[in-house]
Design a protein around this motif. Structure first.
Motif, PDB file in Angstrom:
ATOM      1  N   LYS A 184       0.847  -1.192   0.000  1.00  0.00           N
ATOM      2  CA  LYS A 184       0.000   0.000   0.000  1.00  0.00           C
ATOM      3  C   LYS A 184       0.879   1.238   0.000  1.00  0.00           C
ATOM      4  O   LYS A 184       1.949   1.259   0.621  1.00  0.00           O
ATOM      5  N   SER A 185       0.389   2.257  -0.689  1.00  0.00           N
ATOM      6  CA  SER A 185       1.161   3.500  -0.751  1.00  0.00           C
ATOM      7  C   SER A 185       1.204   4.196   0.608  1.00  0.00           C
ATOM      8  O   SER A 185       2.180   4.874   0.940  1.00  0.00           O
ATOM      9  N   LYS A 186       0.130   4.048   1.450  1.00  0.00           N
ATOM     10  CA  LYS A 186       0.126   4.679   2.763  1.00  0.00           C
ATOM     11  C   LYS A 186       1.208   4.106   3.669  1.00  0.00           C
ATOM     12  O   LYS A 186       1.721   4.803   4.545  1.00  0.00           O
ATOM     13  N   ARG A 187       1.537   2.856   3.483  1.00  0.00           N
ATOM     14  CA  ARG A 187       2.577   2.222   4.301  1.00  0.00           C
ATOM     15  C   ARG A 187       3.964   2.443   3.731  1.00  0.00           C
ATOM     16  O   ARG A 187       4.955   2.051   4.338  1.00  0.00           O
ATOM     17  N   GLY A 188       4.047   3.029   2.544  1.00  0.00           N
ATOM     18  CA  GLY A 188       5.339   3.246   1.912  1.00  0.00           C
ATOM     19  C   GLY A 188       5.887   2.024   1.210  1.00  0.00           C
ATOM     20  O   GLY A 188       7.067   1.999   0.849  1.00  0.00           O
ATOM     21  N   SER A 189       5.046   0.998   0.998  1.00  0.00           N
ATOM     22  CA  SER A 189       5.506  -0.223   0.339  1.00  0.00           C
ATOM     23  C   SER A 189       5.191  -0.247  -1.146  1.00  0.00           C
ATOM     24  O   SER A 189       5.374  -1.259  -1.803  1.00  0.00           O
ATOM     25  N   VAL A 190       4.704   0.862  -1.700  1.00  0.00           N
ATOM     26  CA  VAL A 190       4.476   1.009  -3.143  1.00  0.00           C
ATOM     27  C   VAL A 190       5.210   2.258  -3.597  1.00  0.00           C
ATOM     28  O   VAL A 190       5.007   3.342  -3.054  1.00  0.00           O
ATOM     29  N   GLY A 191       6.078   2.112  -4.585  1.00  0.00           N
ATOM     30  CA  GLY A 191       6.841   3.250  -5.077  1.00  0.00           C
ATOM     31  C   GLY A 191       7.772   2.848  -6.200  1.00  0.00           C
ATOM     32  O   GLY A 191       7.882   1.677  -6.576  1.00  0.00           O
TER      33      GLY A 191
END
Length: 335
Positions: free
Chosen positions: A221-228
């Motif tokens: 998830k992008s909120k967790r910083g695991s998507v980028g």
């Protein structure tokens, strides 16, 4: 001869018409079929009372008022500020609140008396005030930070989802356990591949939806910083990072092991508290209103919150813990 016979026929015809008229007098003019379809009621119909629409009243939730015990001779609902005897009922007296370094030292002493493992985990429990302006609240969140003194000996296992061969190669060079595309989905569903964290590029995220129920909270998830797109930076964070999450209004996470030096434990606690406190604007008051520290085999010890909070939040703290010094009810002025 013909005349009398004609008269007789007229009389018979007249009598026949009169006979059928008399029989039909008791039958309604409508047909027998219509007569069967009619319903006979021997009572009057009751009139249904019209229900008046009552106005819907909104439920009023009463907020619990905090009792100010500062000028009282004893705490509200308790026996006294401090027990006189060495043996007493804990629920009749306020829970003692300790400074952080004192609480850590006490837990180390408890371990020696209990003969429990020295390297047992040390946990901290934070109760949060999620309220913002009006009816708004801070949404529960998940955060990953680097602790000053990591307590894990092994690095976290990381799987990177990417369809770019160059990015997969970069991920493996930076310490990823495995990197690949959609071909990893079936292996993860079959439990052939497991990891602590799963990272992904934005382009492949739609193809990973079959893994959502399997991975649940570990799903990228992008909120967790695991998507980028910066895979080396994400790997550097999650490889040695410590993750904690908010459940309802509480944060319960491990901060160290009991055999670590007291100074290292203190720095780890301050790092987590600082990250948690940064999630709520300071103008809405302090985010943390209670802190408890404990080991796996010991009781929980309440900590003084004022010394844990960042400098800008210390000015707005006005809680009952500030009135105690190790549970003896003496006011402490830390403002």
């Amino acid at each position: 001869m013909a005349a009398p016979s004609m008269s007789l026929l007229r009389v018979l015809t007249r009598c026949q018409s009169l006979f059928f008229t008399c029989r039909a007098a008791s039958v309604p003019c409508s047909s027998l079929t219509a007569h069967r379809q009619q319903t006979v009621r021997a009572y009057a119909a009751t009139k249904q009372k019209e229900k008046k629409e009552e106005p819907v009243q909104e439920k009023v939730v009463k907020e619990k008022k905090k009792v100010d015990d500062k000028d009282r001779h004893k705490p509200y609902g308790l026996t006294a500020w401090a027990p006189v005897d060495d043996v007493y009922m804990v629920r009749y007296y306020p829970k003692p609140v300790f400074e952080t370094h004192v609480a850590i030292e006490m837990l180390k002493n408890f371990q020696k008396l209990d003969f429990s493992p020295e390297n047992q985990p040390l946990y901290i429990n934070l109760r949060l005030d999620m309220k913002l302006e009006k009816k708004k609240k801070v949404d529960p969140f998940v955060s990953t930070i680097h602790l000053p003194h990591p307590f894990k000996s092994d690095n976290n296992r990381i799987v990177v989802f990417t369809e770019n061969p160059d990015q997969a190669r970069i991920a493996m060079e930076n310490g990823a356990t495995l990197a690949g595309g959609a071909e990893l989905i079936d292996k993860i569903l079959a439990d052939e591949i497991t990891a602590d964290f799963y990272l992904a590029e934005p382009e492949i995220l739609q193809k990973l939806l079959p893994l959502k129920n399997k991975l649940r909270k570990k799903f990228p998830k992008s909120k967790r910083g695991s998507v980028g797109i910066n895979i080396p930076k994400m790997i550097a964070l999650f490889k040695t990072g410590h993750e904690y999450m908010v459940e309802d209004t509480y944060v319960n996470t491990q901060v160290a092991t009991l055999d670590m030096p007291k100074e290292c434990i203190l720095e780890n606690i301050h790092a987590i508290v600082k990250d948690v406190a940064s999630r709520k604007p300071a103008e809405f008051g302090p985010f943390i209103d209670r802190a408890i520290i404990c080991s796996r085999s010991s009781e929980g010890l309440h900590l003084k919150i004022v010394e844990l909070l960042p400098q800008e939040e210390k000015k707005s703290v006005f809680t009952a813990e500030a009135y105690f010094m190790q549970g003896y009810g003496r006011a402490v002025n830390n403002f």
